[in-house]
Design a protein around this motif. Sequence first.
Motif, PDB file in Angstrom:
ATOM      1  N   TYR A 102       0.816  -1.218   0.000  1.00 57.44           N
ATOM      2  CA  TYR A 102       0.000   0.000   0.000  1.00 57.44           C
ATOM      3  C   TYR A 102       0.851   1.271   0.000  1.00 57.44           C
ATOM      4  CZ  TYR A 102      -5.010  -1.050   0.614  1.00 57.44           C
ATOM      5  OH  TYR A 102      -6.327  -1.391   0.408  1.00 57.44           O
ATOM      6  N   TYR A 111       0.388   3.896  -2.836  1.00 57.51           N
ATOM      7  CA  TYR A 111      -0.959   4.477  -2.798  1.00 57.51           C
ATOM      8  C   TYR A 111      -1.113   5.405  -1.594  1.00 57.51           C
ATOM      9  CZ  TYR A 111      -5.913   5.190  -2.436  1.00 57.51           C
ATOM     10  OH  TYR A 111      -7.132   5.807  -2.332  1.00 57.51           O
ATOM     11  N   TRP A 141       0.360   8.725  -2.267  1.00 60.31           N
ATOM     12  CA  TRP A 141      -0.517   9.478  -3.172  1.00 60.31           C
ATOM     13  C   TRP A 141      -1.719  10.045  -2.414  1.00 60.31           C
ATOM     14  CZ3 TRP A 141      -5.640   8.840  -4.382  1.00 60.31           C
ATOM     15  CH2 TRP A 141      -6.121   9.556  -5.508  1.00 60.31           C
ATOM     16  N   LEU A 191      -3.266   7.085 -11.186  1.00 60.34           N
ATOM     17  CA  LEU A 191      -2.976   5.953 -10.300  1.00 60.34           C
ATOM     18  C   LEU A 191      -2.614   4.702 -11.092  1.00 60.34           C
ATOM     19  CD1 LEU A 191      -5.664   6.244  -7.475  1.00 60.34           C
ATOM     20  CD2 LEU A 191      -3.186   6.352  -7.213  1.00 60.34           C
ATOM     21  N   HIS A 219       0.832   2.446 -10.819  1.00 62.06           N
ATOM     22  CA  HIS A 219       0.694   1.154 -10.143  1.00 62.06           C
ATOM     23  C   HIS A 219       0.479   0.060 -11.177  1.00 62.06           C
ATOM     24  CE1 HIS A 219      -0.306   3.993  -6.910  1.00 62.06           C
ATOM     25  NE2 HIS A 219      -0.023   3.035  -6.052  1.00 62.06           N
TER      26      HIS A 219
END
Length: 484
Positions: free
Chosen positions: A23, A26, A29, A197, A201
Amino acid sequence: MTPAPRTGYDEMTAADGGVRPHYAAYARWLAQQPPARMAARREEAEMLFRRVGITFAVYGDKDEDGAGTERLIPFDLIPRVIPAHEWQLLQRGLVQRVTALNRFIHDIYHGQEILRAGVVPREQVERNAQFRPEMVGVDVPMGVYAHIAGIDIVRAPIPGGTGEVQYYVLEDNLRVPSGVSYMLEDRSMMMRLFPDLFRDHRVAPVAHYPDLLLETLRAVAPGHTAEPTVVVMTPGIYNSAYFEHAFLAQQMGVELVEGQDLFVRDGFVYMRTTRGPQRVDVIYRRIDDDFLDPLAFRRDSTLGCAGLLDAYRRGNVTLCNAIGAGVADDKSLYPYVPKMIEFYLGESPILANVPTYLGRDPQDLAYIMDHLPELVVKEVHGAGGYGMLVGPAATAAEIEHFRAALRARPDHYIAQPTLSLSTCPTYVEQGIAPRHIDLRPFVLSGKTVQMVPGGLTRVALREGSLVVNSSQGGGTKDTWVLEA
């Protein structure tokens, strides 16, 4: 923007407050996003879902005019992220489990070896409301009965207080499992709102699910045609999952039909079209067994097609899922699935079951009665979060109501420990807070057993609630499986 403190196992945040490695990117972000931007994106998502018509009907609820109500399933912007090595474990366990369940269904309608061996009690199968004697001796293409399976998985602590957690299978859904359209639409929405995103990713794709589904359905067509005609059969616009029926038909490029659109002639199924009758080879039916054929099952059904069972038994049409497949997802047979895996495959189960107490067993029943405030009690044929008692969250009156129901029909209930389901940061009115989640991957069985990486993550939006079902106020999240 920092998630609120939590208790139990959280998918994003470790016990020491650090972010779990999968994670990390993320979380960085998310911390950089202004609250106003995320609030605007939430409003945009709701507007777009309403515009597309992604709703579900709530049975029993009425609006001010007395009509049934439709609700938008709440969508949360924070994804559930699964690292590649965990998904590989889940995938192996799901393939193993669904393979054994299909072997079991074939066996009980043919040689009944598992019953003769005493591994599963005969009365548990033959007295089961989902067992269909009409299917005994009927061969289906490739021996596959549950072509589409939705397997509900949770992560929870291992008993013993060590603090370790593991994945458990909570339920097997083998009749008409729903929810895959929300998996696809959630991903589409996330890619629309946050394209950056997906550049940063390595998220495994799910958009090819309709292609895999159509490939699976075509693979199990009767042998009389090289170009099978596939249809999706719906009960109609008033069904709670009608959006999904229409969505999947559109995505696969096949016709959406109701029972009145079909007829049987000379043992074959035909679809009425503007160009005249067209033979149908595969029916992805989203109608329960009881309503499929008024000549064979419920005579008052207006949803099915007269003569469908006869055409099916002759091998002239394939029904997905098969009639009688529901016997294997009955909650009273769930405790025997690990034994099925060992019996048919000679393997140890990869995914654990939740310990389960059977109301029909006198010893188990006594335990259930003594521990009702601690247990989750479910009807063996229940679905959608209905007919369920969550002991720790129940009132004294609700507990006594279930006690009386257990005394009256103990065989209609099972009970399980109340699991502390893992949580995931979720947007709520107060900001971001942990909420309990589960996961429903969709497993397709045809020539092979396959699935897209991920599934539908459902989230219990009420604080402390363990009930994730949309019919009970739950929402959904996008599920990211990170590629290795």
